[in-house]
Design a protein around this motif. Structure first.
Motif, short mmCIF file in Angstrom:
data_model
loop_
_atom_site.label_atom_id
_atom_site.label_comp_id
_atom_site.label_asym_id
_atom_site.label_seq_id
_atom_site.Cartn_x
_atom_site.Cartn_y
_atom_site.Cartn_z
N ASP A 77 0.81 -1.21 0.00
CA ASP A 77 0.00 0.00 0.00
C ASP A 77 0.85 1.26 0.00
O ASP A 77 0.36 2.34 -0.36
N ALA A 78 2.10 1.16 0.43
CA ALA A 78 3.00 2.30 0.45
C ALA A 78 4.43 1.80 0.37
O ALA A 78 4.73 0.66 0.73
N VAL A 79 5.32 2.68 -0.12
CA VAL A 79 6.73 2.36 -0.25
C VAL A 79 7.56 3.48 0.39
O VAL A 79 7.31 4.66 0.13
N ILE A 80 8.51 3.11 1.22
CA ILE A 80 9.47 4.05 1.78
C ILE A 80 10.82 3.69 1.18
O ILE A 80 11.37 2.63 1.45
N ALA A 81 11.36 4.57 0.33
CA ALA A 81 12.57 4.24 -0.41
C ALA A 81 13.63 5.33 -0.24
O ALA A 81 13.30 6.50 -0.01
N THR A 82 14.90 4.93 -0.33
CA THR A 82 16.02 5.87 -0.33
C THR A 82 17.03 5.41 -1.38
O THR A 82 16.90 4.32 -1.95
N GLU A 83 18.04 6.23 -1.60
CA GLU A 83 19.08 5.86 -2.55
C GLU A 83 20.09 4.90 -1.95
O GLU A 83 20.85 4.27 -2.67
N GLY A 84 20.10 4.80 -0.63
CA GLY A 84 21.08 3.94 0.02
C GLY A 84 20.45 2.75 0.71
O GLY A 84 19.35 2.31 0.37
N LEU A 85 21.16 2.25 1.70
CA LEU A 85 20.73 1.07 2.45
C LEU A 85 20.09 1.52 3.75
O LEU A 85 20.71 2.22 4.56
N GLN A 86 18.85 1.14 3.96
CA GLN A 86 18.12 1.55 5.15
C GLN A 86 18.36 0.57 6.29
O GLN A 86 18.57 -0.62 6.07
N PHE A 87 18.29 1.08 7.53
CA PHE A 87 18.52 0.23 8.69
C PHE A 87 17.83 0.84 9.90
O PHE A 87 17.57 2.04 9.96
N GLU A 88 17.51 0.00 10.87
CA GLU A 88 16.96 0.42 12.16
C GLU A 88 15.81 1.41 12.00
O GLU A 88 15.86 2.54 12.49
N LEU A 89 14.77 0.98 11.33
CA LEU A 89 13.58 1.81 11.16
C LEU A 89 12.98 2.15 12.52
O LEU A 89 12.79 1.28 13.38
N LYS A 90 12.70 3.43 12.75
CA LYS A 90 12.12 3.88 14.01
C LYS A 90 10.65 4.24 13.82
O LYS A 90 10.28 4.85 12.81
N LEU A 91 9.83 3.87 14.78
CA LEU A 91 8.40 4.18 14.76
C LEU A 91 8.13 5.24 15.82
O LEU A 91 8.27 4.97 17.02
N VAL A 92 7.76 6.44 15.40
CA VAL A 92 7.46 7.53 16.33
C VAL A 92 6.29 8.33 15.78
O VAL A 92 5.96 8.25 14.59
N ASP A 93 5.66 9.10 16.66
CA ASP A 93 4.61 10.03 16.24
C ASP A 93 5.21 11.43 16.31
O ASP A 93 5.09 12.12 17.32
N PHE A 94 5.90 11.85 15.24
CA PHE A 94 6.62 13.13 15.32
C PHE A 94 5.74 14.34 15.02
O PHE A 94 6.16 15.47 15.25
N ASN A 95 4.53 14.13 14.51
CA ASN A 95 3.64 15.27 14.26
C ASN A 95 2.42 15.27 15.18
O ASN A 95 1.48 16.02 14.96
N ASP A 96 2.42 14.42 16.20
CA ASP A 96 1.45 14.46 17.30
C ASP A 96 0.00 14.32 16.83
O ASP A 96 -0.88 15.03 17.31
N ASP A 97 -0.24 13.38 15.90
CA ASP A 97 -1.61 13.14 15.45
C ASP A 97 -2.11 11.76 15.87
O ASP A 97 -3.12 11.28 15.36
N ASP A 98 -1.39 11.11 16.78
CA ASP A 98 -1.73 9.79 17.32
C ASP A 98 -1.67 8.70 16.26
O ASP A 98 -2.29 7.65 16.41
N LEU A 99 -0.90 8.92 15.20
CA LEU A 99 -0.62 7.89 14.22
C LEU A 99 0.89 7.66 14.20
O LEU A 99 1.68 8.55 14.51
N ILE A 100 1.30 6.46 13.85
CA ILE A 100 2.71 6.11 13.89
C ILE A 100 3.40 6.52 12.60
O ILE A 100 3.05 6.05 11.50
N ASP A 101 4.36 7.42 12.71
CA ASP A 101 5.16 7.85 11.58
C ASP A 101 6.44 7.02 11.52
O ASP A 101 6.81 6.33 12.48
#
Length: 499
Positions: free
Chosen positions: A325-349
């Motif tokens: 349903d969604a893709v999170i992509a970068t040009e490099g190698l991703q590691f240690e994905l963090k789950l936080v609510d950084f915009n305070d809407d009670d959803l996990i960013d």
């Protein structure tokens, strides 16, 4: 002698002002294996700190630091000798009865041993049996060296009391806590342990990770295990779990790799697909699936992306769309994905660190003894999902010493440090400076200009955690140092109370 030093540290950071009162606490444990922060004694306001580790003789020890509003109570407490057969530790919420005969809840430190689970009594400072049970964890190298945390506590019936799930070789034992704090006789479900065999005829056994979720929407939580590309679901009905699992394939478009094949594939032209997390990202009560796809065109040419599959209701059970349903992509190698609510809407960013692995970047890193890491912040937009393009990106630096092999992991925390109800960004560099970017209700999320102040940080940024010790709505910092920071600092903890 009191081992407590108060230093008033005030930093002119912004109009609202950010500063810390710093308290230094003596750590008497020679080798610290872990640390837990919780309100264990219920006598004072806020959380306490418990250090777990060993001395040079490999005796297992505990040091209890009682805090009141974030300040240490009394002298630095003495070390407490723990049983030698402790393998793992965890915390649970137990029901107790107060002087008026009313039920009260208390967080307890517990230990898993080869014969069962033992509880640490914070009043008497002794270890007493809690549950006798067999388990897969009967003896190991860890019994004579380090202790680590193992999550074996879950609330499986939503009553606020912690229940216990213990893995054995061919089954799981489920101990349900009663209102009086005692545990009922265990229910048994048929769930084999995970086994990995090696060429020297040795084997490693571990319990399969468990998820607790109402998978079939009947109002009772179920137990979900994932083995390779299948989910093994033990449904709960009227407080009883099915003995046999319902097996449900994930059925994703891109085939998942088998875990034991991770290091055996030819890396010259390879696409790997692994399950990373199952968690309710959008707070709809359904588990969501995060997988990672890594493309390799050789050892030094790798890139990765995360696929998000949101859970959906279908035929009375939770299923996942075969296509992401969604893709999170970068040009490099991703590691240690963090789950936080950084915009305070009670959803996990999602906060995704990545590193461009290539010949040029490696040569540059060797000359500078550092490597740049890109941090991408992807918000979850209600009704829309995640956008592939990040909302904001930041750059952090990892320093390393080629002669000693030591690395300086950067500090990265997202929390409300100034009490305005908006999450801020706290980063650290080279173990010497803290950078604070105030949170904003703008498109850029965090202030463009970082305010900075000097502070001797642990070289390992993962030893820095955020806790609201005095419950004033402002996130405080807890700094634990290890031997990479020098012998003197390794004997200290620092509690930084936000002002």
């Amino acid at each position: 002698m009191k081992y407590i030093v108060w230093i008033a540290c005030f930093f002119a950071c912004a109009a609202n002002g950010l500063g810390f009162n710093t308290q230094t606490i003596k750590n008497d444990i020679e080798y610290v294996d872990g640390m837990m922060v919780a309100d264990f004694d219920r006598q004072f306001v806020g959380d306490d700190i418990v250090l777990i580790g060993r001395n040079k003789q490999r005796h297992k020890l505990l040091q209890w630091v009682a805090l009141n509003n974030g300040k240490e109570v009394g002298e630095t407490p003495p070390l407490i000798r723990l049983p030698d057969d402790i393998l793992f530790y965890d915390s649970i919420v137990l029901a107790t009865t107060n002087a008026d005969g009313e039920q009260a809840l208390k967080t307890n430190l517990v230990f898993l041993t080869p014969s069962g689970i033992q509880r640490f009594d914070s009043d008497t400072k002794t270890v007493t049996p809690l549950v006798d049970t067999k388990s897969i964890y009967r003896s190991s190298f860890a019994s004579t060296s380090f202790m680590s945390r193992l999550k074996f506590s879950h609330d499986i019936n939503g009553d606020g009391l912690t229940d216990l799930l213990i893995a054995d070789f061919e089954r799981f034992y489920i101990f349900t806590q009663q209102a009086n704090g005692q545990f009922a006789d265990p229910q048994v479900i048929d769930m084999v342990s995970q086994r990995r065999f090696f060429r020297n005829n040795s084997a490693v056994y571990s319990g399969a990770p468990v998820l607790v979720n109402d998978f079939n929407f009947d109002g009772e939580v179920d137990l979900i295990f994932r083995l390779e590309s299948d989910l093994h679901i033990f449904l709960q009905q009227n407080g009883q779990f099915a003995r046999k699992a319902k097996v449900q394939p994930l059925n994703l478009d891109l085939q998942l790799n088998l875990e034991h094949d991770e290091f055996r594939e030819d890396q010259s032209n390879l696409t790997s697909h692994w399950v990373r997390l199952m968690v309710d990202l959008n707070k709809d009560g359904l588990l969501d699936l995060i997988t990672q796809v890594t493309k390799s065109a050789g050892l030094l040419d790798k890139s990765s992306r995360y696929h998000i599959h949101f859970g959906q209701k279908q035929d009375g059970t939770t299923t996942f769309n075969p296509k992401q349903d969604a893709v999170i992509a970068t040009e490099g190698l991703q590691f240690e994905l963090k789950l936080v609510d950084f915009n305070d809407d009670d959803l996990i960013d999602l906060v995704s660190p990545s590193y461009e692995l290539g010949v040029g970047s490696i040569i540059g890193s060797l000359f500078s003894s550092s490597a740049d890491i890109d941090i991408a912040f992807h918000p979850l937009i209600k009704g829309q999902g995640y956008s592939e393009k990040p909302k904001v990106t930041k750059e952090l630096t990892v320093d390393f010493n080629l002669s000693s092999g030591q690395q300086v992991y950067p500090l990265l925390l997202v929390a409300d440090f100034d009490g305005d109800g908006i999450s801020d960004l706290l980063t650290g560099h080279s173990g010497k400076k803290i950078y604070w970017r105030k949170g904003e209700k703008t498109k850029r999320v965090f202030a463009r200009r970082a305010e900075k102040f000097k502070m001797k940080l642990p070289r390992n940024g993962q030893l820095i955690s955020g806790n609201d010790f005095n419950q004033d709505g402002k996130m405080d910092l807890l700094l634990r140092y290890d031997r990479m920071d020098g012998i003197d600092l390794s004997k200290q903890l620092k509690v930084l109370l936000s002002q």
